[in-house]
Write a protein that holds these residues in place. Structure first.
Motif, PDB file in Angstrom:
ATOM      1  N   GLY A   1     -12.111   2.967  -0.987  1.00  0.00           N
ATOM      2  CA  GLY A   1     -12.325   1.526  -0.927  1.00  0.00           C
ATOM      3  C   GLY A   1     -13.731   1.157  -0.471  1.00  0.00           C
TER       4      GLY A   1
ATOM      5  N   ALA B   1      -4.684   5.499   5.716  1.00  0.00           N
ATOM      6  CA  ALA B   1      -4.973   6.375   4.571  1.00  0.00           C
ATOM      7  C   ALA B   1      -6.484   6.597   4.479  1.00  0.00           C
ATOM      8  CB  ALA B   1      -4.441   5.750   3.280  1.00  0.00           C
TER       9      ALA B   1
ATOM     10  N   THR C   1      -4.469   4.707  -3.743  1.00  0.00           N
ATOM     11  CA  THR C   1      -3.824   3.644  -2.960  1.00  0.00           C
ATOM     12  C   THR C   1      -3.515   4.165  -1.559  1.00  0.00           C
ATOM     13  OG1 THR C   1      -1.601   4.361  -3.569  1.00  0.00           O
ATOM     14  CG2 THR C   1      -2.609   2.699  -4.977  1.00  0.00           C
ATOM     15  N   ALA C   2      -3.365   3.219  -0.633  1.00  0.00           N
ATOM     16  CA  ALA C   2      -2.810   3.554   0.681  1.00  0.00           C
ATOM     17  C   ALA C   2      -1.295   3.460   0.528  1.00  0.00           C
ATOM     18  CB  ALA C   2      -3.315   2.582   1.743  1.00  0.00           C
ATOM     19  N   PRO C   3      -0.572   4.593   0.651  1.00  0.00           N
ATOM     20  CA  PRO C   3       0.848   4.622   0.272  1.00  0.00           C
ATOM     21  C   PRO C   3       1.718   3.592   0.987  1.00  0.00           C
ATOM     22  CG  PRO C   3       0.042   6.834   0.728  1.00  0.00           C
ATOM     23  CD  PRO C   3      -1.043   5.899   1.121  1.00  0.00           C
ATOM     24  N   ARG C   4       1.473   3.402   2.301  1.00  0.00           N
ATOM     25  CA  ARG C   4       2.359   2.531   3.060  1.00  0.00           C
ATOM     26  C   ARG C   4       1.832   1.105   3.159  1.00  0.00           C
ATOM     27  NH1 ARG C   4       7.466   4.066   3.050  1.00  0.00           N
ATOM     28  NH2 ARG C   4       7.541   6.326   3.101  1.00  0.00           N
ATOM     29  N   MET C   5       0.931   0.737   2.263  1.00  0.00           N
ATOM     30  CA  MET C   5       0.478  -0.649   2.243  1.00  0.00           C
ATOM     31  C   MET C   5       0.989  -1.323   0.974  1.00  0.00           C
ATOM     32  SD  MET C   5      -3.287  -0.712   3.843  1.00  0.00           S
ATOM     33  CE  MET C   5      -3.411  -0.998   5.585  1.00  0.00           C
TER      34      MET C   5
ATOM     35  N   GLU D   1      11.369   2.812   1.549  1.00  0.00           N
ATOM     36  CA  GLU D   1      10.368   1.885   2.073  1.00  0.00           C
ATOM     37  C   GLU D   1      10.591   1.709   3.565  1.00  0.00           C
ATOM     38  OE1 GLU D   1       8.230  -2.270   0.756  1.00  0.00           O
ATOM     39  OE2 GLU D   1       9.655  -1.276  -0.530  1.00  0.00           O
ATOM     40  N   ARG D   2       9.506   1.435   4.282  1.00  0.00           N
ATOM     41  CA  ARG D   2       9.545   1.220   5.718  1.00  0.00           C
ATOM     42  C   ARG D   2      10.552   0.113   6.030  1.00  0.00           C
ATOM     43  NH1 ARG D   2       5.275   1.029   9.322  1.00  0.00           N
ATOM     44  NH2 ARG D   2       4.117   2.209   7.795  1.00  0.00           N
TER      45      ARG D   2
ATOM     46  N   PHE E   1     -14.948   1.943   2.679  1.00  0.00           N
ATOM     47  CA  PHE E   1     -14.982   1.668   4.116  1.00  0.00           C
ATOM     48  C   PHE E   1     -15.441   2.915   4.858  1.00  0.00           C
ATOM     49  CE2 PHE E   1     -11.100  -1.000   2.858  1.00  0.00           C
ATOM     50  CZ  PHE E   1     -11.921  -2.008   2.395  1.00  0.00           C
TER      51      PHE E   1
ATOM     52  N   PHE F   1      -8.553  -5.474   7.913  1.00  0.00           N
ATOM     53  CA  PHE F   1      -7.983  -4.668   6.835  1.00  0.00           C
ATOM     54  C   PHE F   1      -8.618  -3.282   6.827  1.00  0.00           C
ATOM     55  CE2 PHE F   1      -8.181  -3.421   2.254  1.00  0.00           C
ATOM     56  CZ  PHE F   1      -6.832  -3.212   2.068  1.00  0.00           C
TER      57      PHE F   1
ATOM     58  N   GLU G   1       5.557  -1.857  -1.154  1.00  0.00           N
ATOM     59  CA  GLU G   1       4.605  -0.830  -0.755  1.00  0.00           C
ATOM     60  C   GLU G   1       4.312   0.081  -1.943  1.00  0.00           C
ATOM     61  OE1 GLU G   1       6.236   1.376   2.473  1.00  0.00           O
ATOM     62  OE2 GLU G   1       6.027  -0.269   3.910  1.00  0.00           O
TER      63      GLU G   1
ATOM     64  N   GLU H   1      -5.536  11.460  -7.576  1.00  0.00           N
ATOM     65  CA  GLU H   1      -4.409  11.295  -6.652  1.00  0.00           C
ATOM     66  C   GLU H   1      -4.042   9.825  -6.563  1.00  0.00           C
ATOM     67  OE1 GLU H   1      -3.310  14.991  -5.275  1.00  0.00           O
ATOM     68  OE2 GLU H   1      -2.630  13.164  -4.309  1.00  0.00           O
TER      69      GLU H   1
ATOM     70  N   GLY I   1      -2.610   7.948  -1.539  1.00  0.00           N
ATOM     71  CA  GLY I   1      -3.502   8.505  -0.521  1.00  0.00           C
ATOM     72  C   GLY I   1      -4.963   8.469  -0.918  1.00  0.00           C
ATOM     73  N   HIS I   2      -5.247   8.403  -2.219  1.00  0.00           N
ATOM     74  CA  HIS I   2      -6.650   8.278  -2.645  1.00  0.00           C
ATOM     75  C   HIS I   2      -6.826   6.960  -3.423  1.00  0.00           C
ATOM     76  CE1 HIS I   2     -10.405  10.441  -4.508  1.00  0.00           C
ATOM     77  NE2 HIS I   2     -10.691   9.401  -3.793  1.00  0.00           N
TER      78      HIS I   2
ATOM     79  N   GLU J   1      -2.382  -5.514  -0.848  1.00  0.00           N
ATOM     80  CA  GLU J   1      -3.420  -4.923  -0.005  1.00  0.00           C
ATOM     81  C   GLU J   1      -4.160  -3.839  -0.766  1.00  0.00           C
ATOM     82  OE1 GLU J   1      -1.913  -5.254   4.488  1.00  0.00           O
ATOM     83  OE2 GLU J   1      -0.530  -4.148   3.223  1.00  0.00           O
TER      84      GLU J   1
ATOM     85  N   ARG K   1      -8.514   8.725   3.114  1.00  0.00           N
ATOM     86  CA  ARG K   1      -9.167   9.012   1.842  1.00  0.00           C
ATOM     87  C   ARG K   1      -9.210   7.747   0.983  1.00  0.00           C
ATOM     88  NH1 ARG K   1      -7.287  13.245  -2.209  1.00  0.00           N
ATOM     89  NH2 ARG K   1      -9.175  13.623  -3.416  1.00  0.00           N
ATOM     90  N   ALA K   2      -8.124   6.993   0.996  1.00  0.00           N
ATOM     91  CA  ALA K   2      -8.101   5.740   0.255  1.00  0.00           C
ATOM     92  C   ALA K   2      -9.141   4.779   0.827  1.00  0.00           C
ATOM     93  CB  ALA K   2      -6.706   5.122   0.302  1.00  0.00           C
TER      94      ALA K   2
ATOM     95  N   LEU L   1      -8.116  -3.276  -1.800  1.00  0.00           N
ATOM     96  CA  LEU L   1      -8.829  -2.038  -1.477  1.00  0.00           C
ATOM     97  C   LEU L   1     -10.049  -1.840  -2.373  1.00  0.00           C
ATOM     98  CD1 LEU L   1      -8.536   0.643   0.255  1.00  0.00           C
ATOM     99  CD2 LEU L   1      -7.435   1.616  -1.738  1.00  0.00           C
TER     100      LEU L   1
END
Lengths: 529, 363
Positions: free
Chosen positions: B239, B232, A362-366, B10-11, B241, B224, A414, A356, A359-360, A370, B234-235, A374
Motif C-alpha cells: 500500500g 498485514a 489485501t490485508a486478510p482481516r480488514m 470471519e472475526r 506505507f 489506517f 473481510e 499473493e 497478506g500482500h 479498507e 506486507r500488504a 490500501l
C-alpha cells in the motif's frame, strides 16, 4: 527391487482379472465446520494404473489425498487398503503400509544437502552412508539424476522436485500420490517426469495424479476421477473423452471463451525497463540481471518461466516495493521512476496485482472497503486532507462487485472471507477501476476457478484494448498464449528477448525456461516481429 | 467426544465485545479461590474490591484520578501495539516526563513567574517523554534491536535518574532530608475541577486524548496506516506505507502521552517530585490497552476498571488486611485471561464425536 515387482504384480492387469483394487475409499466424507470438503466419495485405485484426480481449486482433491495419506481423519466413510479396512494414525503409518506422496509445496531445508534432506524425511534406522548409497542407486535406476552432496538452495525447482520423488521412491511405495507435479516444471522437464511415471506403472505400482491440466491427463492417465464441489462427478477413461467434455465436468457448465479484439492498436511506450540489475534482498534470492524491455499502450506482454527465477524480484522492482539506484531503469509514462515509491508510481498511472492475494494484495482481516483504500489512497479521491472518505471507498467496492461479478455474503466483508476467485476478481477490479496506464500483474489467475479466471483474463484484454500497457507474469503457458501479444521468458534473473505469441511454441518456450538459448537468427526474427 | 478449537470464517463481532467480560469473570472466579486460600471471606473481599469504592464520592473521584494516567498511557500504547511496535517502557517515559516538567517547576520555585509555567511544563514533559521513547524506536529501526528489551531497560535508567535528582540537586533544603523537591508553586500545579476535591484538569485532558485517538484511528489515513502495518505488514508495504516511519511515530506519540501523564500526576495529585510517584502505571497501562481491545473507548472503560482495583486493593488492605500485592496478582491474572479469551474471536469451541457414531450405515 525385482523381488518386489513380482510380489506386487501377480497378474498383468488387475481390473480385468477381477482382482481387488489396491486402495478404495467408500463414502469418504470430510466436514470442516459447515463445509463438506468431501461428500461421500468412492474411488478405486488399481495396481498398474495412473489415476487422475481432476477438479478445480476447492473441489476437494487435496482433502481427499490428505485423508488417504493419513494427514487428516475422515469424518465418515472408510479407506480400504488391499481389501482391508484401515484407519491411518498419520503419514508415517501410510508410508509404512506403502503409500507415498509428493506434495506440490516442497518441504526441504535450503541449507542442507540433498542426502541430508532425504535422511530427515525417512523413518528407517539405516546409517547415513547406506542411505546415501541407496539414494544414488534409486536416482540412477529411475533416471532422476541427483548429486547427494549438493545443497538444496543451489538446485532448480525441477531438481528439488526430484528430491521429493526420490525420497518417496526410497520407501518403495506400492501407491504414489503426486499433487500437481508439473505446475513447476518446463514442458521438457514434464516429459521426463512422465517417462518416470510410466516406468513406475510398468513396475506394477499405482499412481494418483492430481492435476487440472487436461491435455496432460489425456496423455498420461488410464483413469480419471472428476470432483466438483466436494462430490465425485464421474470416473472415466480420459483418453476417450475430449478435453472440452472433461472441462465441462470439472466446471459444471460451459467455460466462457475469452474474446480478444483482433488487431489492437499499439501506441506509445508506457512502461520501459532499461538494463535493470538488482542484487537479491535475501539469502538465496535471485539477482535481476540486465533486464530490458519496452511495453506499448494496447499491448500485453507475457513473462513465462518456472517459479523462483526472479519473477517476484522483478515485480518488487517494477512496483517500487524495492527501489533501484538508477531512476532511469524503470520508466513509467515517460518519467524515470526507478527511485520512486510505490505510491508515487501509482500517481504516475501504474497499478499492480501481486501474486499473493491474502497478506500482500489485501490485508486478510480488514474489510474490502479498507482494502480498496490500501491501493486507492494515493490517487483515487478517497482521502481528503488526511481524512478518509468512507463513502468513496464503499463505492469502489460496489463498482468492483458489479463490474467483475464479485460474490460475497454481505456488502463489505473481510477479505479473508471471500473465496480465492472472488477475492482475485475484487483485487483486479480495484486496480482496473482506477483506469491505469500500466498494469503489472503477477500470476493473476493462480489457484482461481475457471469462471473467475475467464473474467480476469477478459478484463486484462479489455484494459489493453482501452489503451493500457499490461504486463502479466504467469507459469501457465496456455494463459499467456491466450492473452499475450508477446512472450518473454525469465531464467536465473535474466529475461529473454520477447517472442511474438504466434511464434512462441511450447518447445521454444520450454527451452528458454530450461535456460537454453534459441538459435540466434530465430531470436532476431522474433524480436523484429 | 472431543473438544476442538475451530477457525471461524470471519472475526466474531459479538465475542470481540464479550471476551473482556469473560476474562473479568474468570479473573474474579480465580480471585475467589485465592481469597479462600488466604483464609479471607471471598464475598467480603470482593465487596471491598469492587463495590465499596463505588459507594462514596471521595472514592469515585479517586478512581477518576487514578484512571487519568492509565488511560493516557494506554491510548499511546494502543497505537504502538496496533502498529506491531512493542513499547513496554511507558513507565520510564512517564518518569522522564515527570522529571522534565518538574525541572521548570523547580527552577521557577519562589519566583514571580506567571501563568506560562504549567503549560510550559506540560509541553516539555511531552517532548521529553517522546524523545525518551525515540531511543528504543531508533535502535529498532536502525540496528534491529528488540524494542521490547530496550524500552523495558530504559525504565530503570529513568527510575534511578529521578532518584538521583530528588536525593541530590533538587532536594528540598527544608524537607528534613526526605528525598523530595519542595511543594510546587500554585502556577506550577494542575488546577482542581472541584474546590476541595481530588478531580483535576488532567482528567479532561485524558478525555480529549481518547476522542483524538478515536478520530485518528477511525477516520484518518494515518490511523489506517497504523492498523494495516500491524495487521498485514506486507500488504502495508504494498500500500506504500513505511513501517519504520510508523514505529518512530507511534513510539513518539506514546512517549509524549506517557510523559504528559507523568507531569500531570506530579503537578496534580502529588504536588512535588519524589521517588515512587507511580505505582506501576506504565505497566498496568499495558493491561488497560489490551483489556480495552486497543480501542480508545474500550481503553477508557478498562482504565476506570483497573483504577477501581487500585482503590479497592487499598480498601481491602485497610478493612481486611489483604496484602496490597494481591492487586498486582489480580492485574496479572486479568491480562492472562484477556489474551486467552482473545483467541475466541477467531476460533470457536466445538464438540467432535468420534467416527463410529457418524459413519453408521455409510459403509
Amino acid at each position: 527391487m525385482q523381488a518386489h515387482q513380482r510380489m506386487l504384480d501377480p497378474t498383468p492387469k488387475g481390473q480385468n482379472s477381477g482382482e481387488s483394487p489396491l486402495l478404495r475409499t467408500i463414502g469418504l466424507t470430510k466436514r470442516y465446520g459447515d463445509l463438506l470438503a468431501n461428500d461421500s466419495i468412492d474411488i478405486d485405485i488399481w495396481p498398474r494404473e495412473i489415476h487422475a484426480l481432476l477438479g478445480e481449486n476447492g473441489a476437494g482433491k487435496s482433502t481427499l489425498v490428505k485423508a488417504i495419506y493419513g494427514l487428516i481423519q475422515p469424518s465418515a466413510g472408510q479407506i480400504r487398503w488391499q481389501g482391508q479396512r484401515i484407519v491411518l494414525s498419520g503419514p508415517s503409518e501410510a508410508r509404512s503400509r506403502g503409500i507415498g506422496m509428493v506434495f506440490q509445496h516442497f518441504s526441504l531445508f535450503d541449507n542442507l544437502t540433498v542426502a541430508e534432506n532425504v535422511a530427515l524425511g525417512l523413518d528407517g534406522q539405516e546409517s547415513f552412508k547406506d542411505m546415501s548409497a541407496r539414494l544414488e542407486q534409486v536416482s540412477r535406476t529411475y533416471g532422476l539424476p541427483l548429486d547427494p552432496k549438493r545443497e538444496v538452495w543451489q538446485l532448480s525447482v525441477g531438481e528439488r522436485q526430484r528430491i521429493e520423488i526420490v525420497r518417496a521412491l526410497m520407501q518403495d511405495p506400492k501407491f504414489l500420490i503426486l499433487d500437481e507435479p508439473t505446475a513447476v516444471l518446463t514442458p521438457q522437464e514434464a516429459d521426463q517426469l512422465f517417462i518416470v511415471l510410466e516406468r513406475l506403472k510398468a513396475e506394477g505400482r499405482a499412481i494418483l495424479y492430481i492435476s487440472h491440466k487436461l491435455e496432460e491427463v489425456k496423455r498420461l492417465c488410464d483413469t480419471a476421477t472428476i470432483l466438483r464441489g466436494g462430490r465425485k462427478v464421474e470416473t472415466c477413461n480420459p483418453r476417450l473423452d475430449t478435453a472440452a467434455s472433461l472441462a465441462r465436468m470439472m466446471v459444471g457448465g460451459e467455460v466462457k471463451e475469452v474474446k480478444a479484439v483482433s488487431g489492437r492498436k499499439t501506441t506509445v511506450p508506457r512502461l520501459v525497463v532499461n538494463d535493470l540489475s538488482l542484487a537479491p534482498s535475501e539469502a538465496h534470492g535471485v539477482r535481476l540481471d540486465h533486464i530490458s524491455f519496452e511495453l506499448k499502450g494496447g499491448e500485453i506482454l507475457g513473462i513465462a518461466g518456472v517459479a523462483g527465477n526472479g519473477q517476484d524480484e522483478l515485480f518488487a522492482a517494477l512496483s517500487g516495493e524495492r527501489l533501484a539506484k538508477d531512476p532511469g531503469t524503470v520508466v513509467i509514462e515517460g518519467i524515470a521512476a526507478g527511485h520512486l515509491s510505490i505510491t508515487q508510481r501509482r500517481k504516475l498511472g501504474a497499478a499492480f496485482v501481486p501474486e499473493e492475494r491474502l497478506g500482500h494484495g489485501t490485508a486478510p482481516r480488514m474489510k474490502l472497503s479498507e482494502n480498496a483504500l490500501l491501493t486507492g489512497h494515493a490517487a483515487s479521491g478517497m482521502v481528503r486532507r488526511g481524512f478518509i472518505d468512507t463513502a468513496a471507498t464503499l463505492k469502489t467496492v460496489d463498482r468492483a462487485t458489479e463490474t467483475f461479478d464479485v460474490r460475497k455474503a454481505k456488502r463489505d466483508p473481510e477479505a479473508a472471507s471471500l473465496s480465492g476467485g472472488n477475492l482475485q476478481k475484487f483485487i483486479v477490479g480495484r486496480e482496473i477501476l482506477r483506469n491505469p496506464a500500466v498494469l503489472v500483474a503477477s500470476q493473476p489467475t493462480w489457484g482461481v476457478d475457471a469462471g473467475a479466471a475467464a473474467v480476469i483474463r477478459q478484463a486484462l484484454l479489455d484494459l489493453a484494448t482501452a489503451g493500457a500497457a499490461v504486463l502479466v507474469t504467469s507459469q501457465d503457458l496456455d494463459e499467456l498464449a491466450e492473452i499475450a501479444d508477446r512472450i518473454a521468458v525469465m531464467f536465473h534473473g535474466k529475461l529473454s528477448a520477447p517472442l511474438a505469441t504466434s511464434e512462441a511454441t511450447r518447445e521454444k518456450l520450454g527451452l528458454l525456461m530450461g535456460g537454453s538459448s534459441l538459435e540466434p537468427k530465430e531470436v532476431a526474427h522474433a524480436a523484429g516481429a | 467426544m472431543q473438544l476442538v478449537l475451530e477457525k471461524r470464517a470471519e472475526r466474531s463481532g459479538t465475542i470481540a465485545l464479550v471476551s473482556p467480560l469473560i476474562a473479568i469473570g474468570l479473573t474474579i472466579l480465580t480471585m475467589v479461590i485465592l481469597f479462600a486460600i488466604l483464609g479471607k471471606n471471598p464475598l467480603l473481599a470482593l465487596h471491598a474490591y469492587f463495590i465499596a469504592p463505588l459507594t462514596d464520592g471521595y472514592s469515585l473521584q479517586e478512581i477518576a484520578v487514578k484512571a487519568t494516567p492509565l488511560v493516557m498511557i494506554a491510548i499511546g500504547l494502543s497505537l504502538c501495539y496496533l502498529a506491531n511496535a512493542w513499547n513496554i517502557g511507558a513507565e520510564g517515559q512517564f518518569l522522564i516526563g515527570a522529571v522534565a516538567g518538574s525541572w521548570i517547576a523547580v527552577k521557577t520555585q519562589g519566583t514571580d513567574a506567571g501563568a506560562w509555567v504549567l503549560p510550559a511544563m506540560l509541553v516539555l514533559a511531552a517532548a521529553a517523554g517522546a524523545l525518551y521513547a525515540l531511543i528504543p524506536a531508533i535502535c529498532k529501526v536502525k540496528f534491529g534491536a528488540s524494542e521490547i528489551l530496550t524500552s523495558l531497560m530504559l525504565v530503570y535508567v529513568a527510575d534511578l535518574f529521578l532518584d538521583y535528582l530528588v536525593r541530590g540537586p533538587w532536594r528540598d533544603p527544608h524537607g528534613f532530608n526526605f528525598p523530595t523537591t519542595a511543594e510546587f508553586d500554585p502556577v506550577a500545579t494542575v488546577p482542581l475541577l472541584i474546590e476541595g476535591g481530588r478531580l483535576h484538569l488532567g482528567s479532561i485532558i485524558a478525555l480529549l486524548v481518547v476522542a483524538a485517538a478515536a478520530i485518528l484511528l477511525g477516520r484518518t489515513i494515518k490511523g489506517f496506516e497504523i492498523r494495516v502495518v500491524g495487521a498485514a505488514p506486507r500488504a502495508a508495504r504494498f500500500g506504500g506505507f513505511n513501517a519504520n516511519q510508523l514505529i518512530i511515530l507511534t513510539f513518539a506519540v506514546s512517549g509524549a502521552l506517557a510523559g504528559l501523564a507523568g507531569i500531570i500526576e506530579v503537578a496534580g495529585p502529588i504536588g512535588h517530585l519524589q521517588p515512587g510517584i507511580s505505582p506501576g502505571y506504565g505497566f498496568t497501562a499495558i493491561i488497560v490497552a489490551f483489556l480495552g481491545r486497543l480501542n480508545p473507548f474500550g481503553i477508557l472503560i478498562a482504565g476506570l476498571f483497573l483504577a477501581l482495583t487500585f482503590i479497592g486493593g487499598e480498601q481491602a488492605q485497610i478493612a481486611m488486611k489483604i496484602p496490597l500485592d494481591v492487586t498486582k496478582v489480580f492485574q496479572g491474572i486479568l491480562l492472562f485471561y484477556v489474551l486467552a479469551c482473545d483467541s475466541l474471536i477467531l476460533y470457536r469451541f466445538k464438540l467432535v464425536f468420534p467416527n463410529r457414531q457418524v459413519t453408521r450405515g455409510a459403509g
